[in-house]
Design a protein around this motif. Structure first.
Motif, PDB file in Angstrom:
ATOM      1  N   GLU A  49      25.812  76.413  33.742  1.00 40.94           N
ATOM      2  CA  GLU A  49      27.352  76.475  33.109  1.00 40.94           C
ATOM      3  C   GLU A  49      28.054  75.042  33.850  1.00 40.94           C
ATOM      4  O   GLU A  49      28.541  74.097  33.132  1.00 40.94           O
ATOM      5  N   ASP A  94      34.259  69.132  20.250  1.00 38.49           N
ATOM      6  CA  ASP A  94      35.281  68.784  21.223  1.00 38.49           C
ATOM      7  C   ASP A  94      35.197  67.330  21.314  1.00 38.49           C
ATOM      8  O   ASP A  94      36.228  66.518  21.955  1.00 38.49           O
ATOM      9  N   ASP A 128      40.236  75.575  20.706  1.00 44.17           N
ATOM     10  CA  ASP A 128      39.157  76.701  20.707  1.00 44.17           C
ATOM     11  C   ASP A 128      39.081  77.058  19.297  1.00 44.17           C
ATOM     12  O   ASP A 128      40.038  77.164  18.417  1.00 44.17           O
ATOM     13  N   SER A 132      38.620  86.071  29.982  1.00 42.77           N
ATOM     14  CA  SER A 132      37.792  85.647  31.233  1.00 42.77           C
ATOM     15  C   SER A 132      38.404  85.125  32.574  1.00 42.77           C
ATOM     16  O   SER A 132      37.961  85.102  33.345  1.00 42.77           O
ATOM     17  N   LYS A 181      26.734  77.947  23.063  1.00 47.17           N
ATOM     18  CA  LYS A 181      28.208  78.199  21.963  1.00 47.17           C
ATOM     19  C   LYS A 181      27.739  77.632  20.842  1.00 47.17           C
ATOM     20  O   LYS A 181      28.483  77.124  20.169  1.00 47.17           O
ATOM     21  N   ASN A 235      27.877  73.689  25.043  1.00 47.76           N
ATOM     22  CA  ASN A 235      28.069  73.027  23.843  1.00 47.76           C
ATOM     23  C   ASN A 235      27.578  71.582  23.709  1.00 47.76           C
ATOM     24  O   ASN A 235      27.418  71.116  24.721  1.00 47.76           O
ATOM     25  N   GLY A 241      31.654  72.692  18.228  1.00 51.80           N
ATOM     26  CA  GLY A 241      30.728  71.574  18.798  1.00 51.80           C
ATOM     27  C   GLY A 241      31.797  70.273  18.694  1.00 51.80           C
ATOM     28  O   GLY A 241      30.805  69.201  18.508  1.00 51.80           O
ATOM     29  N   THR A 261      33.522  93.186  28.810  1.00 47.47           N
ATOM     30  CA  THR A 261      32.098  92.562  29.300  1.00 47.47           C
ATOM     31  C   THR A 261      32.387  92.268  30.378  1.00 47.47           C
ATOM     32  O   THR A 261      33.404  91.707  30.899  1.00 47.47           O
ATOM     33  N   ARG A 303      33.239  86.104  26.257  1.00 47.50           N
ATOM     34  CA  ARG A 303      33.690  87.369  26.807  1.00 47.50           C
ATOM     35  C   ARG A 303      34.808  88.049  26.153  1.00 47.50           C
ATOM     36  O   ARG A 303      35.741  87.563  25.468  1.00 47.50           O
TER      37      ARG A 303
HETATM   38  N1  LIG Z   1      35.735  89.920  30.417  1.00 49.34           N
HETATM   39  C1  LIG Z   1      34.879  88.901  31.189  1.00 49.34           C
HETATM   40  N2  LIG Z   1      35.347  88.005  31.993  1.00 49.34           N
HETATM   41  C2  LIG Z   1      34.454  87.112  32.456  1.00 49.34           C
HETATM   42  C3  LIG Z   1      32.931  87.229  32.327  1.00 49.34           C
HETATM   43  C4  LIG Z   1      32.513  88.278  31.613  1.00 49.34           C
HETATM   44  O1  LIG Z   1      31.408  88.490  31.283  1.00 49.34           O
HETATM   45  N3  LIG Z   1      33.434  89.220  30.970  1.00 49.34           N
HETATM   46  N4  LIG Z   1      32.299  86.260  32.931  1.00 49.34           N
HETATM   47  C5  LIG Z   1      32.777  85.504  33.840  1.00 49.34           C
HETATM   48  C6  LIG Z   1      31.830  84.287  33.893  1.00 49.34           C
HETATM   49  S1  LIG Z   1      30.322  84.368  34.585  1.00 49.34           S
HETATM   50  C7  LIG Z   1      32.258  82.845  33.486  1.00 49.34           C
HETATM   51  S2  LIG Z   1      31.492  81.639  33.636  1.00 49.34           S
HETATM   52  C8  LIG Z   1      33.737  82.812  32.573  1.00 49.34           C
HETATM   53  C9  LIG Z   1      33.596  82.626  31.494  1.00 49.34           C
HETATM   54  O2  LIG Z   1      34.935  82.265  30.433  1.00 49.34           O
HETATM   55  P1  LIG Z   1      35.184  81.728  29.087  1.00 49.34           P
HETATM   56  O3  LIG Z   1      34.378  80.068  29.233  1.00 49.34           O
HETATM   57  O4  LIG Z   1      36.540  81.449  29.020  1.00 49.34           O
HETATM   58  O5  LIG Z   1      34.276  82.533  28.300  1.00 49.34           O
HETATM   59  P2  LIG Z   1      33.674  82.578  26.806  1.00 49.34           P
HETATM   60  O6  LIG Z   1      34.104  83.689  26.103  1.00 49.34           O
HETATM   61  O7  LIG Z   1      32.244  82.436  27.102  1.00 49.34           O
HETATM   62  O8  LIG Z   1      33.978  81.043  26.334  1.00 49.34           O
HETATM   63  C10 LIG Z   1      35.472  80.600  26.086  1.00 49.34           C
HETATM   64  C11 LIG Z   1      35.828  80.089  24.677  1.00 49.34           C
HETATM   65  O9  LIG Z   1      34.817  79.189  24.255  1.00 49.34           O
HETATM   66  C12 LIG Z   1      35.166  79.319  22.899  1.00 49.34           C
HETATM   67  N5  LIG Z   1      34.509  78.491  22.296  1.00 49.34           N
HETATM   68  C13 LIG Z   1      33.228  78.550  21.467  1.00 49.34           C
HETATM   69  N6  LIG Z   1      32.636  77.415  20.730  1.00 49.34           N
HETATM   70  C14 LIG Z   1      33.696  76.511  21.044  1.00 49.34           C
HETATM   71  C15 LIG Z   1      33.784  74.991  20.903  1.00 49.34           C
HETATM   72  O10 LIG Z   1      32.846  74.546  20.148  1.00 49.34           O
HETATM   73  N7  LIG Z   1      34.687  74.360  21.182  1.00 49.34           N
HETATM   74  C16 LIG Z   1      35.704  74.905  22.218  1.00 49.34           C
HETATM   75  N8  LIG Z   1      36.611  74.109  22.530  1.00 49.34           N
HETATM   76  N9  LIG Z   1      35.781  76.292  22.314  1.00 49.34           N
HETATM   77  C17 LIG Z   1      34.524  77.220  22.023  1.00 49.34           C
HETATM   78  C18 LIG Z   1      35.167  80.701  22.527  1.00 49.34           C
HETATM   79  O11 LIG Z   1      35.782  80.965  21.082  1.00 49.34           O
HETATM   80  C19 LIG Z   1      35.754  81.433  23.836  1.00 49.34           C
HETATM   81  O12 LIG Z   1      37.159  81.777  23.378  1.00 49.34           O
HETATM   82  O13 LIG Z   1      34.151  84.068  32.331  1.00 49.34           O
HETATM   83  C20 LIG Z   1      34.155  85.223  33.493  1.00 49.34           C
HETATM   84  N10 LIG Z   1      35.095  86.185  33.045  1.00 49.34           N
END
Ligand SMILES: Nc1nc2c(c(=O)[nH]1)N[C@H]1C(S)=C(S)[C@@H](COP(=O)(O)OP(=O)(O)OC[C@H]3O[C@@H](n4cnc5c(=O)[nH]c(N)nc54)[C@H](O)[C@@H]3O)O[C@H]1N2
Ligand SMILES: Nc1nc2c(c(=O)[nH]1)N[C@H]1C(S)=C(S)[C@@H](COP(=O)(O)OP(=O)(O)OC[C@H]3O[C@@H](n4cnc5c(=O)[nH]c(N)nc54)[C@H](O)[C@@H]3O)O[C@H]1N2
Ligand code: SF4
Ligand SMILES: [Mo]
Length: 749
Positions: free
Chosen positions: A139, A221, A200, A175, A738, A300, A219, A634, A630
Motif C-alpha cells: 500500500e 486519478d 472518489d 477508515s 482497486k 490503483n 482508475g 470491517t 473499508r
Molecule cells: N473500518 C475499517 N477501517 C480501516 C480498516 C478496515 O479494515 N476497516 N483498515 C485500515 C487500513 S489497514 C488502511 S490501509 C486504511 C485504508 O483506508 P482507505 O484507503 O480510506 O480505505 P478503502 O475503503 O480501501 O479505499 C478508500 C476509497 O478509495 C475509493 N476508490 C476506489 N477506486 C478509486 C479510484 O479509482 N480513485 C479514487 N480516487 N478512489 C477510489 C473507494 O471508493 C474508497 O472510498 O483503513 C484503515 N481503517
C-alpha cells in the motif's frame, strides 16, 4: 476486577485510547468506553471499538498451544521447548544449506501491535534473515518512495487545522487515518470558511460531507490530478515566491504542466471541467491545504505516479511546514523511512530484482521469489501477526507458494488462513493480555506514544512475542548468560552505568543486532509489573532524544541522557499514553533534505508528460471491481468472529442502481462475479452511491472459523481470490486491488 482499565483500540492505525471494564468472569469485556485521558483521541472512538470483545473472546479458533503439522496435514500439540528447539533447528539447517537470506520474514504487527516486530529484528539477525516484507509494501511504499525523493523525510497531513482538506482515494469517515476523524470531518463541513475536496468514484460518507466531490471514473486519478496541477499553473495559483525559496526542479515541472490538455483529461476522468476548475481554485486560494491519499489510488493504476501528482498539487501551492498543511513528524521508530534511490538504483530482491523500498520487498513479487528454481529463491517463511494467505494478492498462488516452501512458521493468536498452511504455529498472547504498543505515532505538533498495559492475564500455553523471539535467539546460541551477566552487573549500579555498558556492547556489530533481546533479558526483568517487553523502548527513547533533542526538551523532559531516562519512565508509567515530543512548525524544514523540496522526479514526470490521450475500455471486462473496501464493520482480518458484523454479515457486492436495474437485480440477489483470477457467487446491494460500471467488495471477509458443531464456516468473499499478483505498480510493485477488471453474470435461483 471492577475497575476501568486503560488500553487502546487495535482495529486501525489511530489506536484510540479506550477503557475496558471486565465482567465477573475476569475475561469478558463487559463495557468499553473512550478514554478521555488519552492525549490524542481524548475520549473519541468510532463504532468498532465497542465490539472488541469479539477479538478477545469471540469465535476465533484461538490458539492455546504450539502446533506441529503431521505428515497427513493435521496438527498436533507440542510443548514450547520442543517447538522452539525444532523451529530453531530447522531454520538453522535451511540457513546452513542455502544461507539465511533464503528465509523470508513477513509481518511484524498489524494495526495495534508492533512490539513483537521490534524484537523480531533480533531473530532475523540470529538466523541471518535478510529479506522481509509487510502489508506496508502492498500500500504505502509508492508514497514513501516519492516522499523520500521529494523531501527526504516522511510527512503527514494536518487535516485538523487545514482550511482545505483534500482526500484522494481515501474515506476517513470509515477508515480514519487521523485522530477523531469523524469529528474533524464534521467540523470542516460545518465551517463556511473551510472546504473539503474528495476524489472518489463512490459517493462515500466522506464525499457526502464534501464541498467538492469529484466523482471520477475509477482508475483515472492520474488524469484528474494532472489536470488540477495544470489549472494551478495556467491560472497562476502557484506560489512563485515560496517555490523560489523552498523548491528545486520547478521549471521542469511547470514546462510539462503548461502542455497538459486540461479539458481532455477531465473528460477522460468524466468529471465536469467547471467543477474541477472550481475545486482547484478553492485549493489554490486557501491559506492551508492538507492532503491525504490512500488505497483508492495507492492500489490503483499509475499508483506511484499518482502519489507524485498528488504531492505536486500541494507543493506547487506551498503547503508544507505551516499549520494545516503537511509536516515531518518525530517518533520512536523509523517507520516509513526510505532513502529514495532513483529508479534502478538501491537494494533489490534476490530473484526478481524488485526494488526494496523502506527495507521491504514488494508483496506482489513474493510468490515469484518462491515459485522458481532460481538458486536464490526463498525456502522458508517466518510469518508474525499477519495473514498473507488472505491479505496478499492472488490467494491461490500464495497458497501454492507457501506449500512449495520447506518450512513455514506462523506466530498468531488464531488459526488463520495462513496458520492452516504452516508447519509450526506458535500461539501468542492477545493484545489485551500483554504489554503492547504501535509505532503509528505521527501526531503534530505534539506527538504521543502509548505503552498499553495488560488488561487480563493470558491463558496457559501462550507466550508474548518478545519471549518467543528471546527463546529463538537463545536456541541458536547467539546470546547466552555470558552476554547478560556484565549488563546485569552494570544495571545493579544504576541506569547510567548500564547505558555506558550497553553502548560498549553496541560496538560489536553482531551483538548490536541482537540488542532488543539483550535489553529484554537484562533491563526487562527490572521493570515494574512484568513490563519486560518495554525494555527495547529504553533504547528507542534514547534514540528519540538523539534525533529530536529540541522536540523532547519542549515536551518537558530536559536534555541529554537524563531526558532519555525521563522519557522512558514517562512511557512506562503513562498508562493512558504520553506526549513524547513537541514541535515548532519550523522543525519540518530542518528535517527535510537540504531544507528544500524537490519537485522534479525525472522518471515520474516523464510518465505525466507522455500520458496516453485516451483510456482503454476493455470489452471483455465491462466492470471495474474495487476489491477490499473499508466499511462500518470491517477491520482487516483482526476480527475473525463473523458475529461481530450484525448487519450484512456476508459483505455484499455494491453495484450502481443503474447497472442493477439493467440486469434486473434487486438487493439480496446472487450473482456470479468473475475476474481473470477467480470466480465466486456473491449477494448484491444496489446503491445510488456507485457509478455505473463500478463494483465494490468489502475488505477482510471470507474468513474461515470453526462452528460450535465442529464444521468450518466461511463468511463472505475473500477479495484476493479474485486479484492477480502481476497486476501491480511498475515502480514499487504495489497491487492494483482497486482496479480489478470484472464481469458479472446473473445466476438462476
Ligand atoms: N473500518 C475499517 N477501517 C480501516 C480498516 C478496515 O479494515 N476497516 N483498515 C485500515 C487500513 S489497514 C488502511 S490501509 C486504511 C485504508 O483506508 P482507505 O484507503 O480510506 O480505505 P478503502 O475503503 O480501501 O479505499 C478508500 C476509497 O478509495 C475509493 N476508490 C476506489 N477506486 C478509486 C479510484 O479509482 N480513485 C479514487 N480516487 N478512489 C477510489 C473507494 O471508493 C474508497 O472510498 O483503513 C484503515 N481503517
Ligand atoms: N484485496 C485487498 N487486499 C488487501 C487490502 C485491500 O484493500 N484489498 N488491504 C490491505 C491492507 S491495507 C492491509 S494493512 C492488509 C492487512 O493484512 P495483514 O497485514 O495480513 O494483517 P491483518 O489482516 O491485519 O491480520 C493480522 C493478523 O494478526 C493476528 N493478530 C492479532 N493480534 C495479534 C497478536 O497480538 N499477536 C500476533 N502474533 N498476531 C495477532 C490476527 O489474528 C491476524 O491473523 O491487508 C491488505 N489486503
Ligand atoms: S477503529 Fe475506530 S475506535 Fe478503533 S482505533 Fe480506529 S478510529 Fe479508533
Ligand atoms: Mo493497511
Amino acid at each position: 476486577m471492577t475497575e476501568w482499565q486503560p488500553t487502546a483500540c487495535i482495529l486501525c492505525e489511530c489506536n484510540c485510547g479506550i477503557q475496558i471494564l471486565l465482567g465477573p468472569d475476569g475475561r469478558s469485556f463487559e463495557k468499553i468506553r473512550g478514554d478521555k485521558l488519552h492525549p490524542t483521541s481524548a475520549g473519541y472512538t468510532c463504532n468498532k471499538a465497542l465490539r472488541l470483545d469479539h477479538y478477545q473472546n469471540g469465535r476465533t479458533d484461538r490458539l492455546t498451544s504450539p502446533l506441529r503439522r503431521r505428515p497427513d496435514g493435521t496438527f498436533e500439540e507440542i510443548d514450547w521447548d520442543t517447538a522452539i528447539s525444532e523451529v530453531a533447528a530447522r531454520l538453522r539447517e535451511i540457513g546452513l544449506r542455502h544461507g539465511g537470506e533464503s528465509i523470508f520474514y513477513y509481518g511484524g504487527g498489524g494495526q495495534g501491535n508492533h512490539l513483537g516486530g521490534a524484537y523480531a529484528t533480533a531473530t532475523m539477525a540470529a538466523f541471518g534473515i535478510r529479506y522481509r516484507s509487510s502489508a506496508l509494501a502492498q500500500e504505502k511504499t509508492g508514497d514513501f518512495w516519492v516522499g523520500a525523493r521529494m523531501a527526504g523525510h516522511p510527512v503527514r497531513a494536518d487535516v485538523e487545522h487545514a482550511e482545505v482538506a483534500l482526500f484522494v482515494g481515501k474515506n476517513p469517515y470509515q477508515s480514519h487515518g487521523f485522530p477523531r476523524a469523524r469529528t474533524v470531518l464534521k467540523e470542516i463541513a460545518r465551517d463556511p470558511n473551510r472546504s473539503m475536496i474528495v476524489l472518489d468514484p463512490v459517493r462515500t460518507e466522506t464525499a457526502e460531507l464534501a464541498d467538492f466531490h469529484l466523482q471520477l471514473r475509477p482508475g483515472t486519478d492520474i488524469y484528474l490530478l494532472t489536470a488540477m496541477a495544470a489549472i494551478l499553473v495556467r491560472d497562476n495559483l502557484i506560489d512563485h515566491d515560496w517555490l523560489a525559496e523552498h523548491a528545486l526542479g520547478v521549471d521542469e515541472v511547470l514546462a510539462v504542466l503548461r502542455a497538459v490538455p486540461i479539458e481532455r483529461y477531465c473528460a477522460i476522468a468524466d468529471v465536469r471541467l467547471d467543477l474541477v476548475t472550481a475545486a482547484t481554485h478553492r485549493l489554490g486560494r486557501a491559506a492551508s491545504v492538507a492532503a491525504l491519499e490512500d488505497l483508492g489510488v495507492q492500489m490503483n493504476r499509475y499508483s506511484t505516479v499518482v502519489s507524485y501528482a498528488e504531492k505536486l498539487v500541494w507543493l506547487l501551492t506551498g503547503n508544507i511546514g505551516k499549520p494545516g498543511t503537511q509536516y515531518a513528524f518525530t517518533g520512536l521508530s523509523n517507520l516509513g523511512f526510505d532513502r529514495g534511490h532513483p529508479a534502478g538504483a538501491g537494494p533489490r530482491s534476490p530473484v526478481v530484482g524488485a526494488p526494496i523500498v523502506s527495507g521491504l520487498v514488494p508483496c506482489n513479487v513474493i510468490t515469484e521469489e518462491i515459485l522458481t528454481d532460481h538458486p536464490a529463491r526463498y525456502r522458508a517463511m517466518f510469518v508474525e501477526s499477519a495473514n498473507p494467505a488472505h491479505s496478499l494478492a492472488d490467494s491461490a498462488r500464495m497458497r501454492e507458494a507457501l506449500a512449495a516452501l520447506e518450512l513455514v512458521v506462523v506466530v498468531d493468536v488464531a488459526m488463520t488462513e495462513t496458520a492452516r498452511l504452516a508447519d509450526y504455529v506458535l500461539p501468542a498472547a492477545t493484545q489485551f493480555e500483554k504489554y503492547e504498543a504501535t509505532f503509528f505515532n505521527f501526531d503534530f505538533p505534539r506527538n504521543i506514544f502509548h505503552l498499553r498495559h495488560p488488561v487480563l492475564p493470558p491463558p496457559p500455553g501462550v507466550l508474548a512475542e518478545p519471549e518467543i523471539h528471546a527463546r529463538l535467539v537463545e536456541a541458536t546460541g547467539a546470546l547466552t548468560e555470558d552476554d547478560y551477566a556484565p549488563l546485569r552487573a552494570a544495571l545493579s549500579r544504576g541506569r547510567e552505568t548500564f547505558a555506558t555498558a550497553f553502548l560498549g556492547v553496541l560496538a560489536d556489530r553482531n551483538k548490536a543486532k541482537l540488542a532488543p533481546v539483550l535489553l529484554y533479558r537484562t533491563l526487562g526483568p527490572t521493570l515494574p509489573d512484568g513490563a519486560d517487553a518495554a525494555a527495547m523502548l529504553w533504547a528507542a527513547a534514547h534514540n528519540c532524544v538523539r534525533r529530536f533533542p529540541h522536540s523532547v526538551e519542549r515536551a518537558g523532559y530536559g536534555t541529554g541522557l537524563a531526558a532519555a531516562e525521563a522519557l522512558f519512565e514517562a512511557i512506562l508509567t503513562g498508562e493512558h499514553g504520553v506526549v513524547i515530543t513537541e514541535d515548532d512548525y519550523d522543525e519540518t524544514w530542518k528535517r527535510l533534505r537540504d531544507s528544500k523540496v524537490q519537485l522534479h522526479i525525472p522518471e515520474l514526470l516523464q510518465v505525466i508528460a507522455t500520458l496516453p490521450d485516451a483510456d482503454d475500455d476493455p470489452a471483455e471486462w465491462p466492470y471495474v471491481l474495487a476489491a477490499g473496501e473499508r466499511r462500518a464493520f470491517t477491520a482487516n482480518t483482526i476480527m475473525r468472529d463473523p458475529q461481530w458484523r450484525k448487519r450484512d454479515s456476508g459483505g455484499a457486492l455494491r453495484i450502481s442502481t443503474t447497472d442493477a436495474r439493467r440486469l434486473g437485480l434487486a438487493a439480496g440477489d446472487r450473482v456470479r462475479l468473475t475476474t481473470r483470477r477467480g470466480s465466486t457467487e456473491v449477494t448484491v446491494e444496489p446503491t445510488d452511491r456507485m457509478r455505473s460500471g463500478h463494483l465494490s467488495l468489502p475488505n477482510g471477509l471470507g474468513l474461515t472459523v470453526t462452528a460450535p458443531d465442529g464444521a468450518t464456516v466461511t463468511t463472505g468473499v475473500a477479495p484476493n481470490e479474485l486479484t492477480a499478483f502481476d497486476s501491480r505498480d511498475e515502480w514499487v510493485g504495489t497491487p492494483w486491488h482497486k482496479y480489478v477488471p470484472a464481469r458479472i453474470d446473473t445466476v438462476n435461483a
